[in-house]
Design an enzyme around this catalytic site. Structure first.
Site, PDB file in Angstrom:
ATOM      1  N   ASP A 179       8.573  -3.553  -2.086  1.00  0.00           N
ATOM      2  CA  ASP A 179       8.530  -2.660  -0.925  1.00  0.00           C
ATOM      3  C   ASP A 179       9.963  -2.203  -0.700  1.00  0.00           C
ATOM      4  O   ASP A 179      10.886  -3.016  -0.711  1.00  0.00           O
ATOM      5  CB  ASP A 179       8.031  -3.466   0.289  1.00  0.00           C
ATOM      6  CG  ASP A 179       7.906  -2.652   1.561  1.00  0.00           C
ATOM      7  OD1 ASP A 179       7.624  -1.436   1.470  1.00  0.00           O
ATOM      8  OD2 ASP A 179       8.060  -3.244   2.656  1.00  0.00           O
TER       9      ASP A 179
ATOM     10  N   ASP B 296      12.035  -0.028   2.075  1.00  0.00           N
ATOM     11  CA  ASP B 296      11.948   0.648   3.379  1.00  0.00           C
ATOM     12  C   ASP B 296      13.301   1.221   3.772  1.00  0.00           C
ATOM     13  O   ASP B 296      14.324   0.543   3.654  1.00  0.00           O
ATOM     14  CB  ASP B 296      11.502  -0.345   4.462  1.00  0.00           C
ATOM     15  CG  ASP B 296      10.042  -0.756   4.304  1.00  0.00           C
ATOM     16  OD1 ASP B 296       9.286  -0.022   3.645  1.00  0.00           O
ATOM     17  OD2 ASP B 296       9.668  -1.813   4.844  1.00  0.00           O
TER      18      ASP B 296
ATOM     19  N   ARG C 243       3.745  -1.153  -7.714  1.00  0.00           N
ATOM     20  CA  ARG C 243       3.184  -1.293  -6.368  1.00  0.00           C
ATOM     21  C   ARG C 243       1.792  -0.685  -6.305  1.00  0.00           C
ATOM     22  O   ARG C 243       1.592   0.467  -6.685  1.00  0.00           O
ATOM     23  CB  ARG C 243       4.104  -0.591  -5.366  1.00  0.00           C
ATOM     24  CG  ARG C 243       3.562  -0.454  -3.960  1.00  0.00           C
ATOM     25  CD  ARG C 243       3.860  -1.690  -3.145  1.00  0.00           C
ATOM     26  NE  ARG C 243       3.412  -1.553  -1.765  1.00  0.00           N
ATOM     27  CZ  ARG C 243       4.199  -1.220  -0.748  1.00  0.00           C
ATOM     28  NH1 ARG C 243       5.465  -0.960  -0.968  1.00  0.00           N
ATOM     29  NH2 ARG C 243       3.725  -1.163   0.477  1.00  0.00           N
TER      30      ARG C 243
ATOM     31  N   ARG D 236       2.839  -7.440  -2.062  1.00  0.00           N
ATOM     32  CA  ARG D 236       3.316  -6.326  -2.870  1.00  0.00           C
ATOM     33  C   ARG D 236       4.398  -6.781  -3.834  1.00  0.00           C
ATOM     34  O   ARG D 236       5.190  -7.671  -3.534  1.00  0.00           O
ATOM     35  CB  ARG D 236       3.831  -5.187  -1.991  1.00  0.00           C
ATOM     36  CG  ARG D 236       5.058  -5.424  -1.126  1.00  0.00           C
ATOM     37  CD  ARG D 236       4.811  -6.159   0.175  1.00  0.00           C
ATOM     38  NE  ARG D 236       3.802  -5.580   1.044  1.00  0.00           N
ATOM     39  CZ  ARG D 236       4.049  -4.601   1.897  1.00  0.00           C
ATOM     40  NH1 ARG D 236       5.252  -4.105   2.034  1.00  0.00           N
ATOM     41  NH2 ARG D 236       3.096  -4.141   2.649  1.00  0.00           N
TER      42      ARG D 236
HETATM   43  N1  PH2 Z   1       6.960  -6.990   4.861  1.00  0.00           N
HETATM   44  C1  PH2 Z   1       5.885  -6.602   5.516  1.00  0.00           C
HETATM   45  C2  PH2 Z   1       5.067  -7.511   6.303  1.00  0.00           C
HETATM   46  N2  PH2 Z   1       5.601  -8.815   6.438  1.00  0.00           N
HETATM   47  N3  PH2 Z   1       7.189 -10.474   5.936  1.00  0.00           N
HETATM   48  C3  PH2 Z   1       8.314 -10.848   5.319  1.00  0.00           C
HETATM   49  N4  PH2 Z   1       8.763 -12.093   5.477  1.00  0.00           N
HETATM   50  N5  PH2 Z   1       9.023  -9.979   4.528  1.00  0.00           N
HETATM   51  C4  PH2 Z   1       8.613  -8.688   4.339  1.00  0.00           C
HETATM   52  O1  PH2 Z   1       9.283  -7.919   3.621  1.00  0.00           O
HETATM   53  C5  PH2 Z   1       7.413  -8.274   4.983  1.00  0.00           C
HETATM   54  C6  PH2 Z   1       6.730  -9.201   5.787  1.00  0.00           C
HETATM   55  C7  PH2 Z   1       5.438  -5.201   5.478  1.00  0.00           C
HETATM   56  O2  PH2 Z   1       6.290  -4.382   4.817  1.00  0.00           O
HETATM   57 MG    MG Z   2       7.928  -2.962   4.809  1.00  0.00          MG
HETATM   58 MG    MG Z   3       7.257   0.037   3.031  1.00  0.00          MG
END
Ligand code: PH2
Ligand code: MG
Ligand code: MG
Length: 165
Positions: free
Chosen positions: A96, A98, A84, A93
């Protein structure tokens, strides 16, 4: 519910990837995290910053005795190891990770807010989370994951069929 006093929490994490070998990135994150249960994978239209490749998204359940901040640093280490690079906010990325929910904990600091502040508006999070925990109640909004999902706006979220299967 987690047993009181055990120090072990049930935590839900959202995984997302839209760079490189997206499926492999999810798999490697799952290996590094010691996942208990995982949702299926969804292919989802980018939200927030729309001019970027489509994502693969998935939600996983882990059991951890790390405190929230320790867990955050652990997930950030995994993100770094998996390549990343932090450049554009909400941009492309390789991986990610979260923290969505940490037991029934509610907290906010400069570094970390739990539950994840964006989760209730994001189909790409709620669809896979509902597979694992549709009747779980959001500790702030007091609604179940299924109820939150029913209240979200349209977003292109479809089951991902692994190429070659
Ligand atoms: N993550 C984001 C911003 N936008 N869109 C989708 N479809 N999936 C994501 O995981 C995503 C996003 C910021 O973390
Ligand atoms: Mg995110
Ligand atoms: Mg994040």
């Amino acid at each position: 519910m987690d047993p009181p006093g055990s120090g072990v929490k049930t935590v839900y994490l959202a995984l997302g990837s839209n760079l490189g070998d997206r499926e492999k990135n999810l798999q490697q994150a799952i290996q590094a995290l010691e996942v208990v249960r995982q949702s299926s994978i969804y292919e989802t239209a980018p939200m927030l910053l729309e001019d970027q490749p489509w994502f693969l998204n998935q939600v996983v359940e882990i059991k951890t005795s790390l405190f929230p901040r320790q867990l955050l640093h652990h997930t950030q280490d995994i993100e770094r190891v998996l390549g990343r690079k932090r450049t554009i906010v909400n941009g492309p990325r390789s991986i990610d990770i979260d923290i969505l929910l940490y037991g029934q904990t509610i907290m906010s600091s400069d570094e970390l807010t739990i539950p994840h502040p964006g989760m209730a508006q994001r189909r790409f999070v709620l669809e896979p989370l509902a597979e694992l925990a549709s009747t779980l109640r959001h500790p702030v909004l007091k609604r179940t994951i299924a109820q939150l999902l029913a209240g979200t706006k349209e977003q292109n979220v479809r089951p991902y069929n692994r190429p070659g299967l």
